[in-house]
Design an enzyme around this catalytic site. Sequence first.
Site, short mmCIF file in Angstrom:
data_model
loop_
_atom_site.label_atom_id
_atom_site.label_comp_id
_atom_site.label_asym_id
_atom_site.label_seq_id
_atom_site.Cartn_x
_atom_site.Cartn_y
_atom_site.Cartn_z
N GLY A 1 79.73 29.74 51.08
CA GLY A 1 80.69 30.40 50.22
C GLY A 1 82.07 29.77 50.23
O GLY A 1 83.08 30.46 50.03
N ASN B 1 83.18 27.76 48.01
CA ASN B 1 83.66 27.90 46.62
C ASN B 1 84.07 29.33 46.36
O ASN B 1 85.07 29.59 45.67
CB ASN B 1 82.57 27.46 45.64
CG ASN B 1 82.58 25.95 45.44
OD1 ASN B 1 83.51 25.41 44.85
ND2 ASN B 1 81.59 25.28 45.97
N MET C 1 71.39 29.46 45.19
CA MET C 1 70.29 28.50 45.18
C MET C 1 69.00 29.03 44.56
O MET C 1 67.91 28.67 44.97
CB MET C 1 70.03 27.98 46.59
CG MET C 1 71.25 27.35 47.24
SD MET C 1 72.05 26.12 46.19
CE MET C 1 71.10 24.70 46.58
N LEU D 1 67.50 30.82 37.65
CA LEU D 1 67.47 32.06 36.88
C LEU D 1 66.57 31.86 35.66
O LEU D 1 66.54 30.78 35.07
CB LEU D 1 68.89 32.45 36.47
CG LEU D 1 69.80 32.78 37.66
CD1 LEU D 1 71.26 32.72 37.25
CD2 LEU D 1 69.46 34.14 38.25
N ASN E 1 78.64 28.03 36.43
CA ASN E 1 78.12 27.44 37.67
C ASN E 1 78.94 26.23 38.02
O ASN E 1 79.55 25.59 37.16
CB ASN E 1 76.65 27.03 37.47
CG ASN E 1 76.03 26.42 38.71
OD1 ASN E 1 76.17 26.95 39.80
ND2 ASN E 1 75.38 25.27 38.54
N HIS F 1 78.46 22.50 39.91
CA HIS F 1 77.43 21.56 40.36
C HIS F 1 78.13 20.36 40.99
O HIS F 1 79.08 19.82 40.39
CB HIS F 1 76.56 21.13 39.18
CG HIS F 1 75.47 20.17 39.57
ND1 HIS F 1 74.36 20.57 40.29
CD2 HIS F 1 75.34 18.85 39.35
CE1 HIS F 1 73.58 19.51 40.49
NE2 HIS F 1 74.15 18.46 39.94
#
Length: 203
Positions: A11, A13, A89, A92, A106, A108
């Site tokens: 976490g 981010n 991770m 969806l 998101n 990446h």
Amino acid sequence: LKVAVLISGSGSNLQALIDMCAKDDAPAEIARVISNVESAYGLERAKQADIKTTVIDHKKYNGREAFEEALHQVLDSDKVDLICLAGFMRLLTDGFVQKWRDRLINIHPALLPSFKGLHTHERAIEAGVKFHGATVHYVRPAMDEGPIIVQAAVPVLPGDSADDLGARVLEQEHRIYPLALKLIAERKVRVSGEKVIYNGVEN
Ligand code: GRF
């Protein structure tokens, strides 16, 4: 803007988003942090910041749809405006992505469309690229695809290990994710179809 952050791990981010939202004039508020992993350290970060947390362990559900229904119920009850995936991770389903289309972003650890998927730093070094980086994007059904909001590039230096490069990229992630959220919350950026519009100007 009410935000939910979905995590699976440390976490870092999430922490960057928490720090941005903690500022007095922050245009966004993190209503809840949801993890599919009970032991995710990011849950501790949320608790430290007095942010509600929920664990939805995908292993306790039979099938993606059942897991996502549980996810959706929490998100719906919180009346969340935007979902930020941050080290989340799980893939969806198309159904979930469509339900939250244009309200789901998101980060990446690569310069998309290069290096979709996992182990991006090792692959960048292997490919011999001289620049690598991170991307914040709107989520679309295909993995690591979608309209790009913000990117940051870092040099790949001779002798870099994957960890060296990963640390350099992560530093930029912690800058561009809060920036992207701020831009969206302040309505300085929006998505129309597959195009990202900045203050009325298509990128
Ligand atoms: C980061 O590389 C991020 O880009 C990816 O997951 C990794 C861990 O993120 N999505 P965090 O420290 O859990 O935020």
